[in-house]
Design a protein around this motif. Sequence first.
Motif, PDB file in Angstrom:
ATOM      1  N   ARG A 208       4.693  -3.496   7.255  1.00  0.00           N
ATOM      2  CA  ARG A 208       5.908  -3.493   6.437  1.00  0.00           C
ATOM      3  C   ARG A 208       5.623  -3.996   5.026  1.00  0.00           C
ATOM      4  NH1 ARG A 208      11.120  -5.899   9.399  1.00  0.00           N
ATOM      5  NH2 ARG A 208      11.994  -5.040   7.479  1.00  0.00           N
ATOM      6  N   CYS A 209       4.741  -4.999   4.915  1.00  0.00           N
ATOM      7  CA  CYS A 209       4.358  -5.510   3.595  1.00  0.00           C
ATOM      8  C   CYS A 209       3.703  -4.418   2.763  1.00  0.00           C
ATOM      9  CB  CYS A 209       3.392  -6.687   3.744  1.00  0.00           C
ATOM     10  SG  CYS A 209       4.149  -8.218   4.357  1.00  0.00           S
ATOM     11  N   ASP A 210       2.787  -3.654   3.387  1.00  0.00           N
ATOM     12  CA  ASP A 210       2.093  -2.580   2.677  1.00  0.00           C
ATOM     13  C   ASP A 210       3.067  -1.513   2.205  1.00  0.00           C
ATOM     14  OD1 ASP A 210      -0.255  -3.903   3.127  1.00  0.00           O
ATOM     15  OD2 ASP A 210      -0.951  -2.576   4.738  1.00  0.00           O
ATOM     16  N   ALA A 211       3.919  -1.077   3.107  1.00  0.00           N
ATOM     17  CA  ALA A 211       4.860  -0.001   2.769  1.00  0.00           C
ATOM     18  C   ALA A 211       5.847  -0.464   1.701  1.00  0.00           C
ATOM     19  CB  ALA A 211       5.603   0.439   4.029  1.00  0.00           C
ATOM     20  N   ARG A 212       6.264  -1.729   1.794  1.00  0.00           N
ATOM     21  CA  ARG A 212       7.262  -2.214   0.850  1.00  0.00           C
ATOM     22  C   ARG A 212       6.713  -2.304  -0.556  1.00  0.00           C
ATOM     23  NH1 ARG A 212      10.563  -7.876   1.448  1.00  0.00           N
ATOM     24  NH2 ARG A 212       8.630  -8.760   0.641  1.00  0.00           N
ATOM     25  N   PHE A 213       5.453  -2.752  -0.707  1.00  0.00           N
ATOM     26  CA  PHE A 213       4.922  -2.895  -2.059  1.00  0.00           C
ATOM     27  C   PHE A 213       4.747  -1.535  -2.728  1.00  0.00           C
ATOM     28  CE2 PHE A 213       1.968  -3.609  -5.492  1.00  0.00           C
ATOM     29  CZ  PHE A 213       2.498  -4.762  -6.061  1.00  0.00           C
ATOM     30  N   GLU A 214       4.273  -0.554  -1.969  1.00  0.00           N
ATOM     31  CA  GLU A 214       4.126   0.784  -2.559  1.00  0.00           C
ATOM     32  C   GLU A 214       5.487   1.346  -2.961  1.00  0.00           C
ATOM     33  OE1 GLU A 214       1.742   4.957  -1.847  1.00  0.00           O
ATOM     34  OE2 GLU A 214       1.809   3.456  -0.235  1.00  0.00           O
ATOM     35  N   ASP A 219      10.128   2.036  -7.383  1.00  0.00           N
ATOM     36  CA  ASP A 219      11.547   1.703  -7.479  1.00  0.00           C
ATOM     37  C   ASP A 219      11.893   0.724  -8.588  1.00  0.00           C
ATOM     38  OD1 ASP A 219      12.009   3.366  -5.378  1.00  0.00           O
ATOM     39  OD2 ASP A 219      12.279   1.793  -3.864  1.00  0.00           O
ATOM     40  N   GLY A 220      10.977   0.512  -9.542  1.00  0.00           N
ATOM     41  CA  GLY A 220      11.323  -0.335 -10.681  1.00  0.00           C
ATOM     42  C   GLY A 220      10.444  -1.542 -10.892  1.00  0.00           C
ATOM     43  N   ALA A 221       9.467  -1.790 -10.006  1.00  0.00           N
ATOM     44  CA  ALA A 221       8.601  -2.965 -10.168  1.00  0.00           C
ATOM     45  C   ALA A 221       7.763  -2.875 -11.440  1.00  0.00           C
ATOM     46  CB  ALA A 221       7.692  -3.130  -8.948  1.00  0.00           C
ATOM     47  N   GLU A 247      -0.934  -8.257 -10.466  1.00  0.00           N
ATOM     48  CA  GLU A 247      -1.580  -7.028 -10.011  1.00  0.00           C
ATOM     49  C   GLU A 247      -1.130  -5.820 -10.830  1.00  0.00           C
ATOM     50  OE1 GLU A 247      -1.584 -10.046  -6.764  1.00  0.00           O
ATOM     51  OE2 GLU A 247      -0.045  -9.236  -8.102  1.00  0.00           O
ATOM     52  N   ILE A 248       0.173  -5.719 -11.068  1.00  0.00           N
ATOM     53  CA  ILE A 248       0.680  -4.597 -11.862  1.00  0.00           C
ATOM     54  C   ILE A 248       0.298  -4.768 -13.334  1.00  0.00           C
ATOM     55  CG2 ILE A 248       2.785  -3.435 -12.657  1.00  0.00           C
ATOM     56  CD1 ILE A 248       4.040  -4.089  -9.939  1.00  0.00           C
ATOM     57  N   ALA A 249       0.305  -6.015 -13.814  1.00  0.00           N
ATOM     58  CA  ALA A 249      -0.072  -6.268 -15.208  1.00  0.00           C
ATOM     59  C   ALA A 249      -1.509  -5.828 -15.465  1.00  0.00           C
ATOM     60  CB  ALA A 249       0.103  -7.739 -15.535  1.00  0.00           C
ATOM     61  N   GLY A 250      -2.388  -6.073 -14.494  1.00  0.00           N
ATOM     62  CA  GLY A 250      -3.777  -5.650 -14.658  1.00  0.00           C
ATOM     63  C   GLY A 250      -3.896  -4.145 -14.807  1.00  0.00           C
ATOM     64  N   GLU A 255      -7.082  -2.314 -16.570  1.00  0.00           N
ATOM     65  CA  GLU A 255      -8.220  -2.961 -15.916  1.00  0.00           C
ATOM     66  C   GLU A 255      -8.647  -2.247 -14.638  1.00  0.00           C
ATOM     67  OE1 GLU A 255      -7.010  -6.993 -15.368  1.00  0.00           O
ATOM     68  OE2 GLU A 255      -6.736  -7.357 -17.516  1.00  0.00           O
ATOM     69  N   TYR A 256      -7.755  -1.482 -14.028  1.00  0.00           N
ATOM     70  CA  TYR A 256      -8.065  -0.722 -12.810  1.00  0.00           C
ATOM     71  C   TYR A 256      -6.971   0.323 -12.607  1.00  0.00           C
ATOM     72  CZ  TYR A 256      -5.361  -4.895 -11.452  1.00  0.00           C
ATOM     73  OH  TYR A 256      -4.466  -5.927 -11.420  1.00  0.00           O
ATOM     74  N   PRO A 257      -7.204   1.315 -11.741  1.00  0.00           N
ATOM     75  CA  PRO A 257      -6.234   2.393 -11.547  1.00  0.00           C
ATOM     76  C   PRO A 257      -5.006   1.939 -10.747  1.00  0.00           C
ATOM     77  CG  PRO A 257      -8.100   2.696 -10.094  1.00  0.00           C
ATOM     78  CD  PRO A 257      -8.459   1.560 -10.998  1.00  0.00           C
ATOM     79  N   ARG A 258      -3.998   2.777 -10.746  1.00  0.00           N
ATOM     80  CA  ARG A 258      -2.733   2.474 -10.076  1.00  0.00           C
ATOM     81  C   ARG A 258      -2.927   2.221  -8.576  1.00  0.00           C
ATOM     82  NH1 ARG A 258       1.728   4.925  -7.510  1.00  0.00           N
ATOM     83  NH2 ARG A 258       3.759   4.193  -8.268  1.00  0.00           N
ATOM     84  N   ASP A 259      -3.773   3.040  -7.946  1.00  0.00           N
ATOM     85  CA  ASP A 259      -4.005   2.870  -6.509  1.00  0.00           C
ATOM     86  C   ASP A 259      -4.559   1.485  -6.188  1.00  0.00           C
ATOM     87  OD1 ASP A 259      -3.097   5.381  -6.044  1.00  0.00           O
ATOM     88  OD2 ASP A 259      -5.062   6.292  -5.663  1.00  0.00           O
ATOM     89  N   GLU A 260      -5.408   0.980  -7.083  1.00  0.00           N
ATOM     90  CA  GLU A 260      -5.966  -0.355  -6.850  1.00  0.00           C
ATOM     91  C   GLU A 260      -4.900  -1.425  -7.048  1.00  0.00           C
ATOM     92  OE1 GLU A 260      -9.720  -3.209  -8.184  1.00  0.00           O
ATOM     93  OE2 GLU A 260      -9.675  -1.088  -8.762  1.00  0.00           O
ATOM     94  N   ALA A 261      -4.002  -1.213  -7.996  1.00  0.00           N
ATOM     95  CA  ALA A 261      -2.897  -2.166  -8.197  1.00  0.00           C
ATOM     96  C   ALA A 261      -2.046  -2.242  -6.936  1.00  0.00           C
ATOM     97  CB  ALA A 261      -2.045  -1.749  -9.396  1.00  0.00           C
ATOM     98  N   ILE A 262      -1.795  -1.081  -6.334  1.00  0.00           N
ATOM     99  CA  ILE A 262      -1.010  -1.053  -5.090  1.00  0.00           C
ATOM    100  C   ILE A 262      -1.753  -1.785  -3.985  1.00  0.00           C
ATOM    101  CG2 ILE A 262      -0.115   0.455  -3.276  1.00  0.00           C
ATOM    102  CD1 ILE A 262       0.455   2.537  -5.450  1.00  0.00           C
ATOM    103  N   SER A 263      -3.050  -1.532  -3.888  1.00  0.00           N
ATOM    104  CA  SER A 263      -3.854  -2.186  -2.856  1.00  0.00           C
ATOM    105  C   SER A 263      -3.891  -3.697  -3.045  1.00  0.00           C
ATOM    106  CB  SER A 263      -5.278  -1.620  -2.873  1.00  0.00           C
ATOM    107  OG  SER A 263      -6.095  -2.271  -1.927  1.00  0.00           O
TER     108      SER A 263
END
Length: 306
Positions: A208-214, A219-221, A247-250, A255-263
Amino acid sequence: MHGKLALIAGPTASGKSDLAVELALTVEERGQSAVIINADSAQVYADLRVLSARPSDEEMRGVPHRLFGTWDGSQACSAADWANAAKHEIAEAHERSAVPILVGGTGLYIRTLLDGIAPIPPIREEVRDEVRQMETASAYAALKSEDPERAERLAPADSQRITRALEVVRSTGKPLAYWQQNKTGGIAGTVTLAPLILLPDREELYARCDARFERMMDDGAVEEVEALLERDLSPDLPVMRAIGVPEIAGWLRGEYPRDEAISLGAQSTRNYAKRQFTWLRHQPPESWARVKPKNVSLESNFEILF
């Protein structure tokens, strides 16, 4: 202060907010009013509606909610600040015969409200500056020498608590335990507490944590973090260190791609949920009921309210 106080505590993504609303509506069906009071250190900030998973108007279902989005991100909300505000909200609810329902997962907030706060004198500025310039390993080694009892209880990588303990013993000449045994201001003895701790299945919680962050990213994060960066706030403020913001600021800085920010954001969320899970299992009194969300019975778990 007098009256009943419900408490629903659980790790992030455990469904505690939805349960609090269900409890409030059940209380109202029985002829009493209810109010939900936030006890989550991220949800206090107006700037973190999405990243803190603050309940929407639709999710609140008409139930009054207090201390959600109350602080501007430029102002740090300490445990003492929150506890004072929560005391006011609880007293106001009791004055009109309403049932206050605390909901959250910030153990320090809950503990400060119920047990009080240690009257630690202000840390001397020169001590704070000296300690905060130390590497974590050096600070831990110093703490083992100056307050071995506290060092024994802390993980060597727990930089925040190590720093705090070392600051206290160096500034006051007494270890943190000395001050904590003289806590004042707690309300535990003045209310009838109905506590419930939600402990979901760990793997289900992490999923649930993984799905929620993505989902938050869509949704506006991202816009929330962009707005915070535009304000040029101090990186030491809690709002700038909240899960998802670094993580999103990076990613926004390239500093890294979007997929890495999500991870990275999902991993930080899981780590936080794990810390909450451990605290909730071991720190609150053994008499507090600990149940899986699917096994909750409002009638039996909160019988004292009815």
